[in-house]
Design a protein around this motif. Structure first.
Motif, mmCIF file in Angstrom:
data_model
loop_
_atom_site.group_PDB
_atom_site.id
_atom_site.type_symbol
_atom_site.label_atom_id
_atom_site.label_comp_id
_atom_site.label_asym_id
_atom_site.label_seq_id
_atom_site.Cartn_x
_atom_site.Cartn_y
_atom_site.Cartn_z
ATOM 1 N N ALA A 138 51.574 34.397 37.551
ATOM 2 C CA ALA A 138 51.088 33.050 37.848
ATOM 3 C C ALA A 138 49.639 33.046 38.304
ATOM 4 O O ALA A 138 49.157 33.989 38.932
ATOM 5 C CB ALA A 138 51.959 32.419 38.942
ATOM 6 N N LEU A 139 48.952 31.951 37.996
ATOM 7 C CA LEU A 139 47.695 31.616 38.645
ATOM 8 C C LEU A 139 48.050 30.626 39.745
ATOM 9 O O LEU A 139 48.675 29.593 39.487
ATOM 10 C CB LEU A 139 46.710 31.026 37.638
ATOM 11 C CG LEU A 139 46.181 32.043 36.613
ATOM 12 C CD1 LEU A 139 45.434 31.341 35.484
ATOM 13 C CD2 LEU A 139 45.286 33.078 37.278
ATOM 14 N N VAL A 140 47.703 30.971 40.973
ATOM 15 C CA VAL A 140 48.192 30.276 42.164
ATOM 16 C C VAL A 140 47.068 29.457 42.793
ATOM 17 O O VAL A 140 45.911 29.912 42.833
ATOM 18 C CB VAL A 140 48.736 31.305 43.189
ATOM 19 C CG1 VAL A 140 49.284 30.607 44.428
ATOM 20 C CG2 VAL A 140 49.827 32.174 42.535
ATOM 21 N N PRO A 141 47.366 28.247 43.294
ATOM 22 C CA PRO A 141 46.332 27.431 43.935
ATOM 23 C C PRO A 141 45.578 28.186 45.023
ATOM 24 O O PRO A 141 46.148 29.006 45.757
ATOM 25 C CB PRO A 141 47.127 26.250 44.524
ATOM 26 C CG PRO A 141 48.319 26.140 43.641
ATOM 27 C CD PRO A 141 48.664 27.546 43.261
ATOM 28 N N ALA A 142 44.294 27.886 45.142
ATOM 29 C CA ALA A 142 43.406 28.663 46.009
ATOM 30 C C ALA A 142 43.707 28.504 47.496
ATOM 31 O O ALA A 142 43.615 29.483 48.252
ATOM 32 C CB ALA A 142 41.951 28.272 45.738
ATOM 33 N N THR A 143 44.052 27.315 47.951
ATOM 34 C CA THR A 143 44.233 27.122 49.392
ATOM 35 C C THR A 143 45.416 27.915 49.943
ATOM 36 O O THR A 143 45.267 28.617 50.956
ATOM 37 C CB THR A 143 44.350 25.627 49.742
ATOM 38 O OG1 THR A 143 43.149 24.953 49.341
ATOM 39 C CG2 THR A 143 44.544 25.433 51.239
ATOM 40 N N THR A 276 39.874 33.781 38.386
ATOM 41 C CA THR A 276 39.245 33.900 37.063
ATOM 42 C C THR A 276 39.388 35.326 36.538
ATOM 43 O O THR A 276 39.666 35.531 35.349
ATOM 44 C CB THR A 276 37.766 33.490 37.139
ATOM 45 O OG1 THR A 276 37.656 32.147 37.641
ATOM 46 C CG2 THR A 276 37.108 33.550 35.765
ATOM 47 N N ILE A 277 39.216 36.302 37.418
ATOM 48 C CA ILE A 277 39.392 37.708 37.024
ATOM 49 C C ILE A 277 40.851 37.966 36.647
ATOM 50 O O ILE A 277 41.145 38.640 35.646
ATOM 51 C CB ILE A 277 38.949 38.653 38.165
ATOM 52 C CG1 ILE A 277 37.492 38.408 38.541
ATOM 53 C CG2 ILE A 277 39.184 40.109 37.756
ATOM 54 C CD1 ILE A 277 36.513 38.547 37.402
ATOM 55 N N LYS A 278 41.778 37.410 37.426
ATOM 56 C CA LYS A 278 43.199 37.579 37.114
ATOM 57 C C LYS A 278 43.533 36.932 35.777
ATOM 58 O O LYS A 278 44.321 37.468 34.980
ATOM 59 C CB LYS A 278 44.067 36.970 38.218
ATOM 60 C CG LYS A 278 45.562 37.179 38.002
ATOM 61 C CD LYS A 278 46.386 36.630 39.157
ATOM 62 C CE LYS A 278 47.875 36.866 38.936
ATOM 63 N NZ LYS A 278 48.692 36.344 40.072
ATOM 64 N N ALA A 279 42.936 35.772 35.502
ATOM 65 C CA ALA A 279 43.173 35.066 34.248
ATOM 66 C C ALA A 279 42.765 35.923 33.049
ATOM 67 O O ALA A 279 43.455 35.937 32.021
ATOM 68 C CB ALA A 279 42.411 33.747 34.215
ATOM 69 N N ILE A 280 41.674 36.650 33.199
ATOM 70 C CA ILE A 280 41.221 37.530 32.110
ATOM 71 C C ILE A 280 42.297 38.569 31.807
ATOM 72 O O ILE A 280 42.597 38.854 30.646
ATOM 73 C CB ILE A 280 39.885 38.195 32.495
ATOM 74 C CG1 ILE A 280 38.768 37.131 32.523
ATOM 75 C CG2 ILE A 280 39.530 39.326 31.525
ATOM 76 C CD1 ILE A 280 37.463 37.634 33.111
ATOM 77 N N GLY A 281 42.903 39.108 32.844
ATOM 78 C CA GLY A 281 43.983 40.077 32.658
ATOM 79 C C GLY A 281 45.206 39.465 32.003
ATOM 80 O O GLY A 281 45.815 40.061 31.106
ATOM 81 N N LEU A 282 45.556 38.244 32.436
ATOM 82 C CA LEU A 282 46.716 37.556 31.852
ATOM 83 C C LEU A 282 46.497 37.246 30.378
ATOM 84 O O LEU A 282 47.463 37.156 29.600
ATOM 85 C CB LEU A 282 47.008 36.265 32.628
ATOM 86 C CG LEU A 282 47.519 36.438 34.063
ATOM 87 C CD1 LEU A 282 47.623 35.080 34.766
ATOM 88 C CD2 LEU A 282 48.878 37.142 34.085
ATOM 89 N N GLN A 283 45.224 37.087 29.999
ATOM 90 C CA GLN A 283 44.897 36.822 28.584
ATOM 91 C C GLN A 283 44.801 38.115 27.765
ATOM 92 O O GLN A 283 44.501 38.074 26.566
ATOM 93 C CB GLN A 283 43.575 36.044 28.515
ATOM 94 C CG GLN A 283 43.674 34.635 29.066
ATOM 95 C CD GLN A 283 42.337 34.037 29.445
ATOM 96 O OE1 GLN A 283 41.347 34.203 28.730
ATOM 97 N NE2 GLN A 283 42.274 33.340 30.577
ATOM 98 N N GLY A 284 45.056 39.234 28.410
ATOM 99 C CA GLY A 284 45.062 40.511 27.706
ATOM 100 C C GLY A 284 43.685 41.046 27.388
ATOM 101 O O GLY A 284 43.538 41.884 26.480
ATOM 102 N N LEU A 285 42.674 40.597 28.128
ATOM 103 C CA LEU A 285 41.304 41.022 27.871
ATOM 104 C C LEU A 285 40.870 42.100 28.871
ATOM 105 O O LEU A 285 41.436 42.221 29.955
ATOM 106 C CB LEU A 285 40.361 39.824 27.976
ATOM 107 C CG LEU A 285 40.674 38.638 27.044
ATOM 108 C CD1 LEU A 285 39.768 37.466 27.372
ATOM 109 C CD2 LEU A 285 40.519 39.053 25.583
ATOM 110 N N GLY A 286 39.853 42.841 28.510
ATOM 111 C CA GLY A 286 39.265 43.807 29.412
ATOM 112 C C GLY A 286 40.086 45.050 29.641
ATOM 113 O O GLY A 286 39.840 45.801 30.591
ATOM 114 N N LYS A 287 41.066 45.301 28.785
ATOM 115 C CA LYS A 287 41.909 46.492 28.972
ATOM 116 C C LYS A 287 41.265 47.719 28.335
ATOM 117 O O LYS A 287 40.453 47.619 27.437
ATOM 118 C CB LYS A 287 43.289 46.239 28.358
ATOM 119 C CG LYS A 287 44.068 45.160 29.102
ATOM 120 C CD LYS A 287 45.449 44.983 28.511
ATOM 121 C CE LYS A 287 46.249 43.929 29.281
ATOM 122 N NZ LYS A 287 47.595 43.736 28.712
#
Length: 287
Positions: A138-143, A276-287
Motif C-alpha cells: 500500500a501507499l499510505v497517507p502521510a499524516t 514516491t520512492i516506494k511507488a517506484i518500487g511498486l511499479q517494478g522500476l529501479g530493480k
C-alpha cells in the motif's frame, strides 16, 4: 516537569538523508524520481503545501511537476490531466491538493489516480491493502505515517502498548488504526461522541489526538507519563496561527509530546517523497 518534545524536523532530516541515497541509486539505474502535483484553484493553504513539495523535492533530487489549473476547471479537464500522468511512465507519483473547488467530484478524481502512483494513499485499493494488513503493498497517507515515524524514531516500542486514538477520519484516524494494529499495539478508537472520553484517554499509555477539534484533549484527561501525539491542525482563536487537538497544558503531565506546530505536520512532505520512492518500487522500476 514539562514533557520531552518529539520534534518533527530532526526526524524529517534523518529520513531525507535516507531518501537522498535512494534517489541517487535510482538515478544510477536511469530512473529520475518524479512527483506530479495538481493544484486546482488558489486556496491559500494548498498553494503553500504545493510549493513546499517543490522545495523539498529539489533538495532531495526528486523532480516535482506542479500543474496549476484555474478554480473553474471542469471535471473532465482534471480527469484528463490525471489520465495523462497515469499513462506517463516517467511520472512515478501523483498527488491532488485538497480541498478541491466544490463543483468537482472529489471521490471520482481520487479514484482516477493509478493506485501505484497514489502517493497520498487515497485510492480505495491502497486503503484496502492497508485495512487487510498488507502495508507493504500500500501507499499510505502521510499524516498517519508521520505519527508512526515520530514514535518509532523517538524510541517508542508500540508492541503491546495501550493506545487511545482520538479520531476516526479517513485522512488520519482510520489508516492510523491499521498501522498501529500492524505494529501490535492494543488500540481503542474514540471520537467526539465517545462517552467518557476522559476515562478512555486516561487508560492509554499513548494518546493520539486526531479529531480536528482544538483543545479537545485536556490536561485532566492524560495520565502522568503518557506519550501524546498531536496530529491536529486547527486555527488559533485569533486566526493568526495554528494549534493542535491537545490543550497546551497537556505538556505538564505527558512524558513525551509532539508540538504543534513543529511536530507531525513538519514531517508530512518528507513522507510524501518517501512514498514516491516506494511507488517506484511498486511499479517494478529501479530493480
Amino acid at each position: 516537569m514539562a514533557a520531552e518534545l518529539i520534534k518533527g524536523l530532526p526526524i524529517a532530516k534523518e529520513i531525507r538523508v535516507e531518501i537522498a541515497k535512494d534517489v541517487e541509486a535510482l538515478k544510477a539505474k536511469g530512473v529520475e524520481p518524479t512527483l506530479a502535483v495538481l493544484l486546482v484553484g488558489d486556496d491559500e493553504a494548498s498553494v503553500v503545501y504545493a510549493q513546499s513539495k517543490v522545495k523539498v523535492g529539489d533538495g532531495l533530487g526528486v523532480k516535482v511537476d506542479l500543474k496549476v489549473m484555474a478554480a473553474d476547471a471542469s471535471q473532465e479537464a482534471v480527469l484528463g490531466q490525471i489520465k495523462a500522468w497515469n499513462a506517463d511512465p516517467k511520472v512515478h507519483g501523483i498527488l491532488v491538493e485538497l480541498p478541491l473547488p466544490k463543483h468537482l467530484g472529489k471521490e471520482a478524481i481520487m479514484e482516477a489516480i493509478d493506485p501505484k502512483k497514489d502517493v497520498d494513499g487515497v485510492h480505495p485499493v491502497n486503503r484496502g491493502y492497508l485495512l487487510g494488513g498488507q502495508e507493504h503493498l500500500a501507499l499510505v497517507p502521510a499524516t498517519p505515517l508521520s505519527c508512526v515515524a515520530l514514535m518509532e524514531r523517538a524510541g517508542i516500542d508500540l508492541t503491546g502498548k495501550r493506545v487511545t486514538l482520538v479520531g476516526r477520519g479517513d485522512t488520519v484516524g482510520r489508516p492510523l488504526a491499521s498501522l498501529l494494529i500492524k505494529r501490535n499495539a492494543t488500540i481503542t478508537v474514540c471520537h467526539t461522541r465517545t462517552k467518557d472520553l476522559a476515562a478512555e484517554c486516561q487508560r492509554g499509555e499513548i494518546v493520539v489526538a486526531a479529531a480536528g477539534f482544538a483543545g479537545l484533549v485536556k490536561k485532566d484527561m492524560i495520565s502522568p507519563g503518557t506519550t501524546v501525539i498531536d496530529a491536529g491542525i486547527n486555527a488559533t482563536p485569533d486566526g493568526k496561527g495554528i494549534c493542535g487537538d491537545a490543550a497546551p497544558d497537556v505538556e505538564e503531565v505527558a512524558a513525551k509530546m509532539t508540538p504543534v506546530p513543529g511536530g507531525v505536520g513538519s514531517l508530512t512532505t518528507t513522507i510524501i517523497m518517501q512514498n514516491t520512492i516506494k511507488a517506484i518500487g511498486l511499479q517494478g522500476l529501479g530493480k
